[in-house]
Design a protein around this motif. Structure first.
Motif, PDB file in Angstrom:
ATOM      1  N   GLU A  29       0.831  -1.203   0.000  1.00 36.67           N
ATOM      2  CA  GLU A  29       0.000   0.000   0.000  1.00 36.67           C
ATOM      3  C   GLU A  29       0.862   1.248   0.000  1.00 36.67           C
ATOM      4  O   GLU A  29       2.050   1.194   0.299  1.00 36.67           O
ATOM      5  CB  GLU A  29      -0.914   0.003   1.227  1.00 36.67           C
ATOM      6  CG  GLU A  29      -1.910  -1.135   1.225  1.00 36.67           C
ATOM      7  CD  GLU A  29      -2.834  -1.108   2.427  1.00 36.67           C
ATOM      8  OE1 GLU A  29      -2.643  -0.261   3.328  1.00 36.67           O
ATOM      9  OE2 GLU A  29      -3.752  -1.942   2.455  1.00 36.67           O
ATOM     10  N   SER A  57      -9.753   4.444  -0.107  1.00 34.26           N
ATOM     11  CA  SER A  57     -10.519   3.237  -0.421  1.00 34.26           C
ATOM     12  C   SER A  57      -9.700   2.258  -1.256  1.00 34.26           C
ATOM     13  O   SER A  57      -9.950   1.064  -1.237  1.00 34.26           O
ATOM     14  CB  SER A  57     -11.811   3.609  -1.157  1.00 34.26           C
ATOM     15  OG  SER A  57     -11.506   4.300  -2.353  1.00 34.26           O
ATOM     16  N   ASN A  58      -8.707   2.764  -1.982  1.00 35.97           N
ATOM     17  CA  ASN A  58      -7.809   1.929  -2.786  1.00 35.97           C
ATOM     18  C   ASN A  58      -6.367   2.289  -2.418  1.00 35.97           C
ATOM     19  O   ASN A  58      -5.677   2.959  -3.188  1.00 35.97           O
ATOM     20  CB  ASN A  58      -8.082   2.150  -4.275  1.00 35.97           C
ATOM     21  CG  ASN A  58      -7.285   1.208  -5.142  1.00 35.97           C
ATOM     22  OD1 ASN A  58      -6.542   0.358  -4.648  1.00 35.97           O
ATOM     23  ND2 ASN A  58      -7.425   1.350  -6.448  1.00 35.97           N
ATOM     24  N   PRO A  59      -5.895   1.883  -1.229  1.00 34.82           N
ATOM     25  CA  PRO A  59      -4.594   2.343  -0.727  1.00 34.82           C
ATOM     26  C   PRO A  59      -3.377   1.843  -1.512  1.00 34.82           C
ATOM     27  O   PRO A  59      -2.268   2.315  -1.275  1.00 34.82           O
ATOM     28  CB  PRO A  59      -4.575   1.830   0.709  1.00 34.82           C
ATOM     29  CG  PRO A  59      -5.477   0.647   0.703  1.00 34.82           C
ATOM     30  CD  PRO A  59      -6.543   0.972  -0.305  1.00 34.82           C
ATOM     31  N   MET A  60      -3.578   0.933  -2.450  1.00 37.78           N
ATOM     32  CA  MET A  60      -2.447   0.478  -3.256  1.00 37.78           C
ATOM     33  C   MET A  60      -2.141   1.466  -4.387  1.00 37.78           C
ATOM     34  O   MET A  60      -1.070   1.408  -4.988  1.00 37.78           O
ATOM     35  CB  MET A  60      -2.712  -0.911  -3.809  1.00 37.78           C
ATOM     36  CG  MET A  60      -2.773  -1.948  -2.690  1.00 37.78           C
ATOM     37  SD  MET A  60      -3.344  -3.535  -3.249  1.00 37.78           S
ATOM     38  CE  MET A  60      -1.789  -4.304  -3.629  1.00 37.78           C
ATOM     39  N   HIS A  61      -3.068   2.383  -4.649  1.00 40.53           N
ATOM     40  CA  HIS A  61      -2.895   3.315  -5.761  1.00 40.53           C
ATOM     41  C   HIS A  61      -3.180   4.759  -5.387  1.00 40.53           C
ATOM     42  O   HIS A  61      -3.158   5.638  -6.258  1.00 40.53           O
ATOM     43  CB  HIS A  61      -3.807   2.906  -6.923  1.00 40.53           C
ATOM     44  CG  HIS A  61      -3.540   1.524  -7.408  1.00 40.53           C
ATOM     45  ND1 HIS A  61      -2.424   1.210  -8.156  1.00 40.53           N
ATOM     46  CD2 HIS A  61      -4.205   0.365  -7.211  1.00 40.53           C
ATOM     47  CE1 HIS A  61      -2.439  -0.085  -8.422  1.00 40.53           C
ATOM     48  NE2 HIS A  61      -3.498  -0.624  -7.860  1.00 40.53           N
ATOM     49  N   LYS A  62      -3.448   5.011  -4.112  1.00 41.39           N
ATOM     50  CA  LYS A  62      -3.853   6.356  -3.706  1.00 41.39           C
ATOM     51  C   LYS A  62      -3.605   6.501  -2.210  1.00 41.39           C
ATOM     52  O   LYS A  62      -3.600   5.515  -1.479  1.00 41.39           O
ATOM     53  CB  LYS A  62      -5.342   6.522  -4.026  1.00 41.39           C
ATOM     54  CG  LYS A  62      -5.960   7.812  -3.648  1.00 41.39           C
ATOM     55  CD  LYS A  62      -7.439   7.820  -4.046  1.00 41.39           C
ATOM     56  CE  LYS A  62      -8.083   9.105  -3.595  1.00 41.39           C
ATOM     57  NZ  LYS A  62      -9.479   9.195  -3.982  1.00 41.39           N
ATOM     58  N   GLU A  96      -3.020  11.934  -9.725  1.00 36.71           N
ATOM     59  CA  GLU A  96      -3.738  11.815  -8.447  1.00 36.71           C
ATOM     60  C   GLU A  96      -3.039  12.614  -7.355  1.00 36.71           C
ATOM     61  O   GLU A  96      -3.688  13.258  -6.527  1.00 36.71           O
ATOM     62  CB  GLU A  96      -3.854  10.347  -8.034  1.00 36.71           C
ATOM     63  CG  GLU A  96      -4.598  10.125  -6.740  1.00 36.71           C
ATOM     64  CD  GLU A  96      -6.056  10.554  -6.769  1.00 36.71           C
ATOM     65  OE1 GLU A  96      -6.553  11.033  -5.725  1.00 36.71           O
ATOM     66  OE2 GLU A  96      -6.709  10.424  -7.824  1.00 36.71           O
TER      67      GLU A  96
END
Length: 148
Positions: A29, A57-62, A96
């Motif tokens: 993450e 909500s998407n800690p691998m990309h944000k 992002e």
């Protein structure tokens, strides 16, 4: 007022170790946190890292800074910047990242991004350092900064 990007940024060895440790601890993450230190005539000295939980909500990309941790850090007079990691890409600002920057760009002069690497077979980090600037249109952007 932000100093020009010709200034330099120094990360103390202990703080750099904490950044690298955090990067590997939260992998895969994105990790994030607040950078604390002081401003000098030549730039900035970062001497403390305060990890903040990533609540995206998407800690691998944000990354989204946990509001409780961010509020606590934002009242610290030694707040210099935001740190976060890129688990699978280079330490350069993404679209992002620039979107998120609009939420806190007015509060910090520095923005650091780290990616995993190794040096002599040992886990390490490639760190990209940037200064925060407000454009005439009101949007915040990042300019590369030298790490010393």
């Amino acid at each position: 007022m932000h100093l020009q990007s010709r200034q330099k940024c120094i990360i103390t060895p202990e703080t750099r170790r904490l950044l690298v440790t955090h990067l590997y601890r939260v992998f895969p993450e994105e990790g994030c946190g607040a950078l604390l230190g002081s401003q000098t005539d030549d730039g900035w000295v970062i001497d403390h890292f305060q990890p903040i939980r990533n609540t995206a909500s998407n800690p691998m990309h944000k990354f989204t800074l946990d509001p409780t941790g961010w509020i606590t850090s934002s009242f610290n007079p030694r707040l210099l910047g935001i740190f976060h990691t890129h688990p699978s890409s280079s330490p350069e600002p993404s679209a992002e990242d620039l979107l998120q920057l609009q939420l806190f760009g007015e509060m910090v002069p520095l923005y650091l991004i780290a990616s995993r690497t190794t040096i002599n077979g040992e886990p390490d980090a490639e760190i990209g350092a940037y200064t925060v600037h407000r454009q005439p249109n009101g949007l915040f952007t990042l300019e590369p900064l030298t790490l010393a």
